[in-house]
Design an enzyme around this catalytic site. Structure first.
Site, mmCIF file in Angstrom:
data_model
loop_
_atom_site.group_PDB
_atom_site.id
_atom_site.type_symbol
_atom_site.label_atom_id
_atom_site.label_comp_id
_atom_site.label_asym_id
_atom_site.label_seq_id
_atom_site.Cartn_x
_atom_site.Cartn_y
_atom_site.Cartn_z
ATOM 1 N N LEU A 148 0.884 -1.157 0.000
ATOM 2 C CA LEU A 148 0.000 0.000 0.000
ATOM 3 C C LEU A 148 0.924 1.209 0.000
ATOM 4 C CD1 LEU A 148 -2.987 0.882 0.113
ATOM 5 C CD2 LEU A 148 -2.775 0.971 2.609
ATOM 6 N N ASP A 149 0.762 2.092 -0.987
ATOM 7 C CA ASP A 149 1.685 3.206 -1.163
ATOM 8 C C ASP A 149 1.820 4.044 0.099
ATOM 9 O OD1 ASP A 149 1.959 2.429 -3.805
ATOM 10 O OD2 ASP A 149 0.391 3.790 -4.510
#
Length: 264
Positions: free
Chosen positions: A108-109
Site C-alpha cells: 500500500l503506497d
C-alpha cells in the site's frame, strides 16, 4: 525431503519468498557452513541452515500470525527502509518486530492509508499476492472534480493502462463536495498505483486514497469500533477462511495464541 532454501525460509516465517531470495543473493544464508546459491535445495531435518548467523531449527518453527494494520499516511509497506522512514513493521508491538519473520502481504503506497495485511506465513503471502488470484480490495477515493457517469463507466469497464487493459472494477459515488467527489472503488487486481494512474488518465486526480477492506477483512467489523489508524489486530477465523475461499487457498488454522522464536 529437500526443498529450495528460499521456500524453507518462507515456510519458517522468516521472510516472504521474494525477500528470502534477496537474502540469499546478499549472502546472508548459509547451508552446512557454505554460502547458499539461489535455487539450491536443503533438507531442514538433516542440514544445518543459518540466516544471519542464526540456526533454523525445525522444532522451533513459529506459530503462524495473521494481522491487519490500519496503515497511516507516510508509512512504508516494507520490513526495512534504507532511507530511515517508518515501516509497517515499526508499528507492531515490540515483541513481534524481530525474530518472527512478520512481513507485509502485498503493498500500500506511502501516500495511501488503510488496510494492510501482515503475516509470517510465507506460503500464504505467496498465494495471496500471486497474479492469478483476484482478491477484491475496496477503497474510498477522493478525486478532484466531478466525474461524469460516462467517465465512471469507462473505469468500470477497464481502460488501457501502460499497454494493458485493466480488469473491470466496481465504481460508485458515495458523496460530493464543491470541488471533489468521494468514490467507492473495488479492484480485482493489484497493479502498482493503479487507482491513481487510472483516475489521472480519466482527468480526475486522486486527492486521498484509503483502503477499507481486503476480501472479507475489513477495518471495521460489524458491531465493533473502527480499527484506529496505526493500530493492528489479529484476523478472525472467519476472515482467514473467507480469504481462503476467495483465493482457493487451503484451510488455515488460526494458530495465533503463542508466537515462538524461530531462530536460535
Amino acid at each position: 525431503m529437500k526443498e529450495r532454501v528460499q521456500k524453507i525460509i518462507s515456510q519458517w516465517g522468516i521472510a516472504s519468498r521474494r525477500q528470502a531470495e534477496k537474502m540469499i543473493l546478499e549472502g546472508r544464508v548459509r547451508l552446512n557452513g557454505q554460502r547458499v546459491d539461489l535455487g539450491q535445495k536443503a533438507d531442514p531435518k538433516r542440514d544445518r541452515l543459518e540466516v544471519d548467523g542464526k540456526l533454523i531449527k525445525q522444532r522451533n518453527r513459529p506459530e503462524f500470525v495473521y494481522l491487519l494494520l490500519n496503515k497511516p499516511l507516510g508509512v512504508i509497506s516494507t520490513c526495512h527502509d534504507p532511507k530511515g522512514r517508518k515501516t509497517a513493521i515499526d508499528l507492531l508491538p515490540a515483541r513481534l518486530r524481530r525474530g518472527h519473520g512478520i512481513h507485509p502481504v502485498g503493498r500500500l503506497d506511502a501516500d495511501s492509508t488503510g488496510a494492510l495485511l501482515l503475516s509470517n506465513d510465507g506460503a500464504w503471502t505467496q498465494r495471496l499476492t500471486h497474479p492469478r488470484h483476484h482478491l477484491p480490495k475496496t477503497y474510498h477515493v477522493w478525486v478532484k472534480g466531478h466525474p461524469s457517469e460516462s467517465v465512471l463507466q469507462l473505469w468500470r469497464e477497464g481502460i488501457f493502462l501502460l499497454g494493458r487493459k485493466t480488469l473491470p472494477a466496481d465504481v460508485e459515488i458515495l458523496t460530493s463536495r464543491r470541488d471533489r467527489v468521494l468514490l467507492k472503488v473495488v479492484l480485482y487486481e493489484g497493479r502498482n498505483r493503479q487507482i491513481r494512474l487510472v483516475s489521472q488518465q480519466l482527468g480526475h486526480e486522486t486527492l486521498e486514497l484509503h483502503r477499507t477492506a481486503i476480501g472479507p477483512v475489513q477495518l471495521q467489523l460489524p458491531k465493533e469500533p473502527m480499527l484506529p489508524r496505526g493500530s493492528v489486530r489479529a484476523l478472525k477465523k472467519f476472515e482467514i477462511n473467507g480469504i481462503s475461499r476467495s483465493t482457493k487457498i487451503e484451510h488455515l488454522e488460526t494458530r495465533q495464541k503463542t508466537v515462538k522464536e524461530n531462530l536460535v
